[in-house]
Design a protein around this motif. Structure first.
Motif, PDB file in Angstrom:
ATOM      1  N   LEU A  32       0.847  -1.198   0.000  1.00 52.20           N
ATOM      2  CA  LEU A  32       0.000   0.000   0.000  1.00 52.20           C
ATOM      3  C   LEU A  32       0.882   1.248   0.000  1.00 52.20           C
ATOM      4  O   LEU A  32       2.019   1.225   0.464  1.00 52.20           O
ATOM      5  N   TYR A  33       0.326   2.347  -0.503  1.00 54.14           N
ATOM      6  CA  TYR A  33       1.057   3.611  -0.532  1.00 54.14           C
ATOM      7  C   TYR A  33       0.908   4.334   0.796  1.00 54.14           C
ATOM      8  O   TYR A  33      -0.179   4.424   1.351  1.00 54.14           O
TER       9      TYR A  33
ATOM     10  N   LEU B  91      -4.836   9.413  -6.827  1.00 54.64           N
ATOM     11  CA  LEU B  91      -3.878   9.920  -5.840  1.00 54.64           C
ATOM     12  C   LEU B  91      -2.637   9.049  -5.725  1.00 54.64           C
ATOM     13  O   LEU B  91      -1.690   9.418  -5.036  1.00 54.64           O
ATOM     14  N   ALA B  92      -2.644   7.893  -6.382  1.00 52.52           N
ATOM     15  CA  ALA B  92      -1.494   6.986  -6.313  1.00 52.52           C
ATOM     16  C   ALA B  92      -0.361   7.548  -7.156  1.00 52.52           C
ATOM     17  O   ALA B  92      -0.599   8.150  -8.206  1.00 52.52           O
ATOM     18  N   PRO B  93       0.878   7.356  -6.711  1.00 52.77           N
ATOM     19  CA  PRO B  93       2.024   7.867  -7.498  1.00 52.77           C
ATOM     20  C   PRO B  93       2.224   7.086  -8.791  1.00 52.77           C
ATOM     21  O   PRO B  93       1.815   5.995  -8.967  1.00 52.77           O
TER      22      PRO B  93
ATOM     23  N   LEU C 121      -6.607  10.650   6.129  1.00 55.46           N
ATOM     24  CA  LEU C 121      -7.632  10.512   5.086  1.00 55.46           C
ATOM     25  C   LEU C 121      -6.981  10.332   3.717  1.00 55.46           C
ATOM     26  O   LEU C 121      -7.374   9.469   2.929  1.00 55.46           O
ATOM     27  N   TYR C 122      -5.973  11.136   3.424  1.00 54.79           N
ATOM     28  CA  TYR C 122      -5.230  11.015   2.161  1.00 54.79           C
ATOM     29  C   TYR C 122      -4.610   9.627   2.047  1.00 54.79           C
ATOM     30  O   TYR C 122      -4.654   8.997   0.991  1.00 54.79           O
TER      31      TYR C 122
ATOM     32  N   ASN D 160      -5.307   4.563  -1.330  1.00 56.77           N
ATOM     33  CA  ASN D 160      -5.204   3.110  -1.436  1.00 56.77           C
ATOM     34  C   ASN D 160      -6.537   2.433  -1.747  1.00 56.77           C
ATOM     35  O   ASN D 160      -6.597   1.213  -1.812  1.00 56.77           O
ATOM     36  N   LEU D 161      -7.591   3.224  -1.931  1.00 64.00           N
ATOM     37  CA  LEU D 161      -8.898   2.670  -2.296  1.00 64.00           C
ATOM     38  C   LEU D 161      -9.077   2.750  -3.811  1.00 64.00           C
ATOM     39  O   LEU D 161      -8.469   3.593  -4.477  1.00 64.00           O
TER      40      LEU D 161
END
Length: 143
Positions: free
Chosen positions: A56-57, A141-143, A128-129, A134-135
């Motif tokens: 996970l990030y 928002l994932a790199p 929250l971020y 990860n959802l």
């Protein structure tokens, strides 16, 4: 005021700004190294331990690549890699600037960074971020 007092005041000011200038120099060195050594190339930097252990990030994943993109004047790419890190830049610059000005003016250091409510709100935003990136619907928002 005598010349000796003016010289002493200048020495005190210089001594007071050494810490903020040191932080700026360290940040500049990090910016230069990450801007030079590409984090997009495997093997240049270690993998995020949280990503490695969980898949996970974390909130910081993509920050090195964000710094690299900013060093190459590419804010659009930086925004896509870690928008939270990019959004923090103006706040960090503000806090550093306030620290520098207060040190130059000889004002005592504050023992608090910000009002506790702001710090708790920031912590909640980071958590929250962390969860949303990860959802499935937070894939943007994932790199």
């Amino acid at each position: 005021m005598t010349d000796a007092n003016l010289d002493r005041r200048g020495a005190d000011r210089l001594k007071a700004v050494l810490a903020p200038l040191g932080v700026a120099a360290a940040a500049g060195a990090v910016f230069a190294v990450v801007g030079t050594i590409d984090p997009n190339q495997p093997g240049n930097y270690p993998t995020c331990p949280f990503l490695w252990a969980t898949g996970l990030y974390c909130p910081g994943c993509g920050t090195l690549r964000t710094i690299h993109a900013l060093a190459h004047l590419d804010p659009v790419t930086a925004l896509g890699l870690n928008p939270l890190a990019l959004a923090m830049v103006p706040f960090l610059l503000f806090w550093w600037g306030r620290w520098m000005v207060n040190a130059w003016r000889g004002r005592p250091r504050r023992t608090t960074l910000a009002h506790p409510a702001y710090l708790w709100a920031f912590l909640a935003m980071v958590i929250l971020y962390w969860v949303v990136r990860n959802l499935p619907f937070g894939v943007f928002l994932a790199p």
